[in-house]
Design an enzyme around this catalytic site. Structure first.
Site, PDB file in Angstrom:
ATOM      1  N   SER A  19     -13.669 -15.150  17.693  1.00  0.00           N
ATOM      2  CA  SER A  19     -14.844 -14.826  16.670  1.00  0.00           C
ATOM      3  C   SER A  19     -14.685 -13.900  15.569  1.00  0.00           C
ATOM      4  O   SER A  19     -15.387 -13.741  14.761  1.00  0.00           O
ATOM      5  CB  SER A  19     -16.156 -14.063  17.377  1.00  0.00           C
ATOM      6  OG  SER A  19     -16.494 -14.991  18.609  1.00  0.00           O
ATOM      7  N   GLU A  62      30.512  22.801  29.697  1.00  0.00           N
ATOM      8  CA  GLU A  62      31.357  21.401  29.748  1.00  0.00           C
ATOM      9  C   GLU A  62      32.618  21.626  29.474  1.00  0.00           C
ATOM     10  O   GLU A  62      33.573  20.759  29.855  1.00  0.00           O
ATOM     11  CB  GLU A  62      30.753  20.405  28.919  1.00  0.00           C
ATOM     12  CG  GLU A  62      29.135  19.831  29.513  1.00  0.00           C
ATOM     13  CD  GLU A  62      29.465  19.286  30.730  1.00  0.00           C
ATOM     14  OE1 GLU A  62      30.190  18.438  30.923  1.00  0.00           O
ATOM     15  OE2 GLU A  62      28.263  19.314  31.417  1.00  0.00           O
TER      16      GLU A  62
END
Lengths: 136, 785
Positions: free
Chosen positions: B482, B185
């Site tokens: 439940s 880079e």
């Protein structure tokens, strides 16, 4: 040096009544009364205290030195390894008692008593804690 | 300065301006430019300062503790060590390495400053015997009772903007990464002052020649500025601003400071709305392993992606990605950064990215939500993001990974099942596929705790965990169905009026509601079962028997249990509460059931054990505190009924996954229209709660046992220790053989007899035992679901 010797003595005294996770557990139907703690040292390798016993010994030493926070942390480590060891719950209760937290001491003592099962020494230790914390 | 002189200066300036307007204009422009540049420079340095010097709180998983007697074999330990940042080698050379030979494992542990002191670095030899650790010996031959390994760092608490990082410390950046970044880079990084004019020119020529953007001339510093402060638009003014800012940063900071920021900041991928910033996170995102463990071809891929994370997306564009990766490898070799042979070998490798993102151990955004919530009472978000605190948690990465995997597998399995969506038959095929696309997918959440200490060891907030995502484990409040029934039965047992053997009436019931309507609850099977035992009514989850029981005991007593068992809010007291018309999060359900699994003792659920400052000094502990919340013997009896629920009731299909003979207790829950599928259940050492549903609250078509249970059971089966649920019997109870169907006392082998704890003074009638009873009981046991 003196501290180390003391610590070793403490380890020995605690491990004499340690619950040994290597002992086979009773596998009878789950509603039978099965004592969780055995009261004997069992077949631990020679010279080695159980991990829980060592941590509780450290906790006792820290309690004796007045560091209840550290003492409780050490005993909690022991409880993570052996959560059903009645004695370690009593030990934690003793730390709370030293801090003046009677409510916690009592709750921990009662927990220890329920976990003591047929281990009369563990039972006596839990009952002593409960009495000192003002319970009956 | 006097007035005359001011006037003189002003006049001479005006004269000069009139004489040479062009030069003055140039000066003015220059002044504006200088002012602009300085202000931009000051801005960027301030902003950088503000972010860069914050040290976020680091969050650690629970350490692995090794001791003699621990249930653990050599392969499992080796696998766990490899997963938690240890390297397997033939011969130990440095801390963090281990070697395994048959029956023995050697490890060189790293030292680590825990909240209660430093754990030393040690060389240890561990032997195994029958799936347990038999001995631990140090280099001097001394026996070691207990070893605590360096814990895995599982995340950091950043300010909102920085939320999503796996921070790499300056000294932990692999040199190979730095070399490669410079080579690919920014070749002149070490020499330039923020800009590389030759590179800009070179890039322009290359791009012109190829007719496309092949190279960018941006230095690493410019890229950092762009990622930090600017949006992605490529206009001249942005480029100009970027250049000024880059120069300003270079003037103010050393190269390695900028490199460190770059490595943790640069954009490297996208997962939905989640941007992947920094090499630490990218490494987990693409390879599910830490940066320092990447091979040459993997590191090269990350460097290759920098150029264009979506263009070179290795999961979506593998050909492009591999082409650029190989170009990177060739370039590195040509520049002498990488050995020629290594580059050649690396080029032969496949990409090696994981099929799915988000299964990385070092990255636990859902659990971090809970950590932040717990710490929020004691620390400001500012302190958490800036003070370098160390946060020690109860997270068990093995259980967490297991829970994530089983939830994902279970959801895939369930979504493929016919009946999980209920399409309208009137719709055409095209409309159907359209409605399927719009439908929100099946989702789920899991919480796993250790009941006796209240440690939360795993928390899964959804199938794909990303920070900022909706955390269903904590925030999805859903009707529990439940799951509430154990509270109804506990209230009944506590009243002393009922035992597990008590007969209940499962018959139609009409309840007059305050608004004048009549509520007539039905059973799931739409049938009533007449007189049934208390234990069976709960195990088979009969609605009518439960409503009758709850009304007899008092709805307010059931409601009061919410607070007693550890929740802040008391639900509204009305009859529908008895069948679970109350909305709770999976975490809240875990708190309720934790008190049940813990024999009636309430322990606050804890994610965090302890917090230290950056130097390891303990700041705060979160101690274990218990309170007797429910009557111990009543809870004992209740839990035995929940054992029956898993053994033979609505939870019995769990045994397809559970190890044979494992005793577990648990309860299914299903909300109206199958919108929510729940299962909460526990063994001796762990409680797990699973919820499955949809975010848009439409039906799943799943009951608790068809849905959540099929995820719960494999999670429990995969726990490292699966000890049977086996609490100690209280003094005031006696094990008795009870006829499951009727609740009459009987004897072993007679009819459908189960061994249950019953108070000795309960005065339960005894049933005569004949062959007819046995066969009938057996047949009826096969009956209901």
């Amino acid at each position: 040096m003196l501290r180390h010797t003391l610590l070793l003595l403490l380890v020995a005294s605690v491990s004499a009544c340690a619950y040994n996770p290597m002992l086979p557990q009773d596998t009878e139907p789950q509603v039978e009364r099965t004592p969780e703690t055995t009261g004997e040292i069992g077949e631990a390798p020679s010279g080695a205290a159980s991990a829980g016993a060592m941590l509780v010994a450290e906790g006792r030493a820290e309690l004796a030195a007045g560091d209840t926070g550290k003492a409780a942390a050490s005993i909690e480590r022991a409880l993570r390894i052996e959560p059903r060891n009645s004695r370690w719950w009593t030990e934690l209760g003793n730390v709370r008692l030293a801090e003046g937290d009677l409510e916690q001491a009592l709750a921990l003592g009662r927990k220890a008593l329920r976990l003591a099962g047929g281990d009369s020494a563990a039972r006596a230790a839990a009952e002593a804690l409960i009495a000192r914390a003002g319970g009956r | 300065m006097n007035k005359e002189r001011m006037t003189h200066l002003w006049r001479s300036a005006r004269r000069r301006f009139q004489r040479a307007p062009k030069r003055s204009l140039a000066l003015l422009v220059l002044a504006v430019l200088v002012f602009y540049s300085v202000s931009q420079g000051v801005y960027v340095v301030r902003a950088f300062e503000d972010r860069h010097w914050d040290v976020p709180a680091h969050v650690y998983a629970a350490p692995i503790e090794l001791y003699v007697g621990l249930e653990l074999d050599e392969e499992t330990l080796a696998a766990t060590l490899a997963q938690t940042g240890h390297q397997q080698v033939p011969v130990l050379e440095r801390p963090g390495e281990f070697s395994a030979t048959s029956g023995e494992l050697e490890i060189w542990t790293r030292s680590f400053p825990f909240w209660d002191g430093e754990e030393p670095s040690r060389q240890l030899r561990i032997t195994f015997d029958r799936q347990r650790i038999a001995s631990i010996v140090d280099a001097t031959g001394a026996l070691v009772p207990l070893v605590r390994l360096e814990p895995l760092r599982v995340g950091s608490v950043f300010k909102a903007h920085h939320e999503d990082r796996v921070l790499i410390e300056p000294d932990a950046i692999p040199p190979s990464l730095i070399e490669a970044l410079k080579a690919i880079e920014d070749r002149k990084f070490d020499r330039h002052h923020g800009l590389d004019f030759a590179a800009i020119l070179r890039a322009a020529i290359v791009n012109l020649r190829h007719g496309e953007v092949r190279q960018g001339g941006s230095t690493l510093t410019q890229q950092l500025v762009k990622s930090y402060f600017l949006d992605g638009r490529r206009t001249f003014s942005r480029k100009f601003r970027e250049a000024i800012m880059a120069v300003a940063l270079e003037l103010r900071y050393d190269k390695d400071v900028l490199l460190h920021a770059y490595v943790n900041e640069i954009y490297l991928g996208q997962q939905g709305t989640r941007a992947i910033h920094g090499f630490g996170l990218a490494s987990e995102f693409y390879f599910a392993k830490p940066l320092d463990r990447l091979a040459a071809h993997e590191m090269a891929l990350l460097v290759a992606i920098v150029k264009g994370p979506s263009f070179y997306d290795p999961r979506r564009q593998p050909e492009r990605a591999i082409e650029r990766r190989n170009w990177v490898l060739t370039t590195l070799a040509a520049q002498g950064v990488l050995h020629e042979d290594t580059a050649n070998e690396a080029r032969e490798e496949a990409l090696g990215v994981t099929a799915r993102a988000g299964m990385a151990l070092r990255y636990q955004p859902a659990y971090l939500d809970l950590v932040r919530a717990q710490l929020g009472d004691d620390y400001s978000p500012e302190d958490l993001a800036t003070q370098g605190l160390r946060v020690f948690t109860n997270l068990d990465v093995t259980i967490q990974a297991n829970a994530e995997r089983e939830l994902a597998l279970g959801l895939t399995r369930l979504a493929a099942m016919p009946g999980t969506d209920t399409p309208d038959p009137a719709l055409s095929e095209a409309e159907l596929s359209e409605s399927a696309a719009e439908e929100s997918p099946l989702e789920g959440a899991v919480v796993v705790s250790r009941p006796m200490t209240g440690d939360v060891v795993a928390l899964v907030g959804g199938e794909n965990a990303a920070p900022g995502d909706f955390n269903r484990a904590l925030d999805a409040k859903r009707p529990v169905g439940s799951l509430i029934k154990p509270l109804v039965y506990l209230a009944a047992l506590e009243s002393g009026e009922y035992t597990l053997a008590s007969p209940l009436r499962d018959e139609a019931i009409d309840v007059d509601m305050p608004d004048g309507t009549v509520w007539s609850p039905q059973n799931f099977s739409l049938e009533s079962h007449g007189e049934v035992s208390f234990v069976r009514a709960l195990a088979e989850s009969y609605n009518q028997a439960t409503v009758r029981l709850g009304l007899d005991v008092g709805v307010e007593r059931v409601a009061a249990l919410f607070e007693r068992l550890g929740l802040d809010a008391v639900p509204a007291v009305y009859p529908a509460l008895l069948l679970g018309a109350v909305e709770l999060s999976p975490f809240e359900v875990t708190q309720l059931y934790n008190s049940l699994a813990n024999g009636g003792d309430r322990v606050p659920l804890r994610a965090v054990r302890s917090v230290t400052d950056a130097n390891g000094e303990a700041l705060k502990r979160y101690p274990l505190r218990i309170r007797a919340a429910a009557e111990a013997d009543a809870v004992y009896q209740l839990n035995q009924a929940l054992v029956q629920a898993v053994d033979r009731g609505t939870g019995r299909s769990a045994h397809r996954w559970l190890p044979p003979n494992l005793v577990a207790a648990g309860k299914t829950g299903t909300s109206d229209d199958f919108k929510d599928s729940w299962f909460a259940g526990f063994t001796q050492d762990h409680l797990a709660v699973v919820w499955i549903g949809r975010d848009d609250n439409t039906t799943t078509g799943l009951t608790g046992s068809a849905g959540a249970l099929t995820v719960w059971a494999p999670i429990v089966a995969g726990l490292p220790t699966t000890a049977s649920f086996d609490p100690l019997l209280g003094d005031s109870l006696e094990p008795s053989w009870v006829d499951y169907e009727s609740g009459l006392l009987t004897r072993r082998g007679c009819g459908d007899a189960v061994l249950l704890p019953v108070p000795p003074d309960a005065n339960v009638p005894r049933r005569a035992c004949g062959i007819g009873v046995t066969v009938r009981g057996w047949l009826e046991g096969l009956g209901d679901r």
